[in-house]
Design a protein around this motif. Structure first.
Motif, short mmCIF file in Angstrom:
data_model
loop_
_atom_site.label_atom_id
_atom_site.label_comp_id
_atom_site.label_asym_id
_atom_site.label_seq_id
_atom_site.Cartn_x
_atom_site.Cartn_y
_atom_site.Cartn_z
N ALA A 120 0.83 -1.20 0.00
CA ALA A 120 0.00 0.00 0.00
C ALA A 120 0.87 1.25 0.00
N LEU A 121 1.97 1.23 0.76
CA LEU A 121 2.87 2.38 0.81
C LEU A 121 3.52 2.63 -0.54
N LEU A 122 3.85 1.57 -1.25
CA LEU A 122 4.43 1.69 -2.59
C LEU A 122 3.51 2.49 -3.50
N HIS A 123 2.23 2.12 -3.51
CA HIS A 123 1.27 2.81 -4.38
C HIS A 123 0.98 4.23 -3.89
N ALA A 124 0.89 4.40 -2.57
CA ALA A 124 0.62 5.74 -2.03
C ALA A 124 1.77 6.69 -2.36
N THR A 125 3.00 6.18 -2.32
CA THR A 125 4.16 7.01 -2.63
C THR A 125 4.14 7.43 -4.09
N ARG A 126 3.75 6.52 -4.96
CA ARG A 126 3.67 6.87 -6.38
C ARG A 126 2.57 7.89 -6.64
N VAL A 127 1.44 7.72 -5.96
CA VAL A 127 0.35 8.68 -6.12
C VAL A 127 0.80 10.07 -5.68
N ALA A 128 1.66 10.12 -4.66
CA ALA A 128 2.17 11.40 -4.16
C ALA A 128 3.21 12.01 -5.10
N GLY A 129 3.55 11.30 -6.18
CA GLY A 129 4.48 11.84 -7.16
C GLY A 129 5.94 11.54 -6.89
N ARG A 130 6.23 10.62 -5.96
CA ARG A 130 7.62 10.27 -5.66
C ARG A 130 7.94 8.90 -6.22
N PRO A 131 9.18 8.67 -6.67
CA PRO A 131 9.53 7.38 -7.26
C PRO A 131 9.54 6.27 -6.21
N ALA A 132 9.02 5.13 -6.57
CA ALA A 132 9.01 3.96 -5.68
C ALA A 132 8.89 2.72 -6.54
N GLY A 133 9.80 1.80 -6.37
CA GLY A 133 9.79 0.57 -7.16
C GLY A 133 10.17 -0.63 -6.32
N TYR A 134 10.84 -1.58 -6.96
CA TYR A 134 11.16 -2.85 -6.32
C TYR A 134 11.93 -2.66 -5.02
N TRP A 135 13.00 -1.88 -5.03
CA TRP A 135 13.83 -1.74 -3.84
C TRP A 135 13.13 -0.97 -2.74
N PHE A 136 12.20 -0.10 -3.08
CA PHE A 136 11.37 0.57 -2.08
C PHE A 136 10.53 -0.46 -1.35
N LEU A 137 9.93 -1.38 -2.10
CA LEU A 137 9.12 -2.46 -1.52
C LEU A 137 9.98 -3.33 -0.61
N VAL A 138 11.17 -3.71 -1.09
CA VAL A 138 12.05 -4.58 -0.31
C VAL A 138 12.53 -3.88 0.96
N GLY A 139 12.89 -2.60 0.86
CA GLY A 139 13.32 -1.86 2.04
C GLY A 139 12.27 -1.84 3.12
N GLY A 140 11.03 -1.54 2.74
CA GLY A 140 9.94 -1.57 3.72
C GLY A 140 9.72 -2.95 4.28
N GLY A 141 9.79 -3.97 3.42
CA GLY A 141 9.57 -5.34 3.86
C GLY A 141 10.62 -5.82 4.85
N LEU A 142 11.87 -5.42 4.63
CA LEU A 142 12.95 -5.83 5.55
C LEU A 142 12.72 -5.26 6.95
N VAL A 143 12.29 -3.99 7.01
CA VAL A 143 12.01 -3.39 8.32
C VAL A 143 10.85 -4.11 9.00
N LEU A 144 9.79 -4.37 8.25
CA LEU A 144 8.63 -5.05 8.83
C LEU A 144 9.00 -6.45 9.30
N LEU A 145 9.82 -7.16 8.53
CA LEU A 145 10.24 -8.51 8.92
C LEU A 145 11.02 -8.46 10.23
N ALA A 146 11.96 -7.52 10.33
CA ALA A 146 12.76 -7.40 11.56
C ALA A 146 11.88 -7.08 12.76
N VAL A 147 10.97 -6.14 12.59
CA VAL A 147 10.07 -5.75 13.69
C VAL A 147 9.20 -6.92 14.09
#
Length: 239
Positions: A120-147
Motif C-alpha cells: 500500500a505504501l508503494l502505491h501511495a508514494t507513487r500517487v504522491a508523485g515520488r519514485p518507488a519501485g522494487y527496492w522501495f518495496l524490499v526496504g519496507g519489507g525488511l524493516v517489517l520482517l525485523a520488527v
C-alpha cells in the motif's frame, strides 16, 4: 553509469525503510499479541522466530495459531492460515512490473517481503508523485520482517514467564490486534463485496451446518478471495 544505478537502488531501499517506520509501529503492536498467543500454543521463542521469518504473514500466522489454541488439528490450522492469505495472490500479481526481468532470487525475495503495508505504501508514494519501485518495496519489507520477528519472539519469551497470561488481560490484546489488522486490510469500498461474502459465508456455515468454525473460516476465505478475483474488488489504500 554503474555507480548511478547503485546509488539509485540504495536511495530507494533507504526510502522504503524510512517511510515504513510509522506502519511498523502498528505491526509491532499485533506482533506482541501474536507472541503471547504463540506461547499459549506452546511455541518456544526459537519456533516463534523461525515461523515469523519463514512464513512472515501476520494475519495468517495469527489465524493458524489461534486454531491450534482452540484445539483444531495442524492440518486445519495450516489451511485456515493459507486461506486467509489468498488475498496476497492478488497483491503479488499486481507486482508484475516491479518483478519483470529480475533474477530468481530477487523475485523470491520480493514476493516473500510483500505485505499489505509496504504494498500500500508503494502505491501511495507513487500517487504522491515520488519514485518507488522494487527496492522501495524490499526496504519496507525488511524493516517489517525485523520488527515482526523481534516483537513476536520477545512477547513469546515474556509470556513463558507468566503462569496465566489471561489473568493480566493479555487475551484482549489479541482481539484488539486482530481488529487493527482488519482495519489495516481495508482499502476502500471495493472491499465491501469480498468482505460481505466472507462474513455471510462464515455465519451461514456456522449457524446452518455442523462444519467446525475453523473450516468455515477456510471456506469463507476462499469464497471472499474468489469474489475479489471475479469482481475486481479490493480498492487501493488511497481509495
Amino acid at each position: 553509469m554503474l555507480s548511478n544505478a547503485s546509488d539509485r537502488w540504495h536511495t530507494e531501499l533507504w526510502a522504503g525503510q524510512r517511510d515504513i517506520l510509522p506502519l511498523a509501529l502498528g505491526v509491532a503492536t499485533y506482533g506482541l499479541a501474536f507472541g503471547v498467543l504463540a506461547a499459549q500454543a506452546d511455541f518456544g521463542v526459537f519456533a516463534t522466530a523461525v515461523m515469523g521469518t519463514t512464513v512472515f504473514a501476520g494475519s495468517a500466522q495469527i489465524m493458524a495459531v489461534q486454531q491450534l489454541v482452540a484445539g483444531a488439528g495442524v492440518g486445519a490450522a495450516v489451511v485456515a492460515g493459507a486461506a486467509l492469505n489468498l488475498r496476497l495472490l492478488l497483491v503479488t500479481a499486481s507486482l508484475r512490473q516491479e518483478l519483470r526481468g529480475r533474477p530468481a532470487w530477487q523475485i523470491l525475495l520480493g514476493l516473500h517481503l510483500a505485505t499489505d503495508e509496504n504494498w500500500a505504501l508503494l502505491h501511495a508514494t507513487r500517487v504522491a508523485g515520488r519514485p518507488a519501485g522494487y527496492w522501495f518495496l524490499v526496504g519496507g519489507g525488511l524493516v517489517l520482517l525485523a520488527v515482526w520477528v523481534v516483537t513476536t519472539a520477545t512477547a513469546a519469551a515474556f509470556a513463558q514467564l507468566i503462569p496465566d497470561p489471561d489473568a493480566l488481560g493479555l487475551g484482549f490484546a489479541f482481539t484488539a490486534a486482530f481488529v487493527a489488522i482488519l482495519r489495516n486490510l481495508w482499502r476502500g469500498l471495493g472491499d465491501v463485496g469480498p468482505w460481505g461474502v466472507s462474513i455471510a459465508t462464515t455465519a451461514g456455515l456456522i449457524w446452518l451446518t455442523s462444519l467446525p468454525p475453523a473450516w468455515a473460516l477456510v471456506v469463507a476465505g476462499i469464497a471472499g478471495a474468489a469474489t475479489a478475483a471475479v469482481t475486481g474488488g479490493g480498492g487501493h489504500a488511497d481509495d
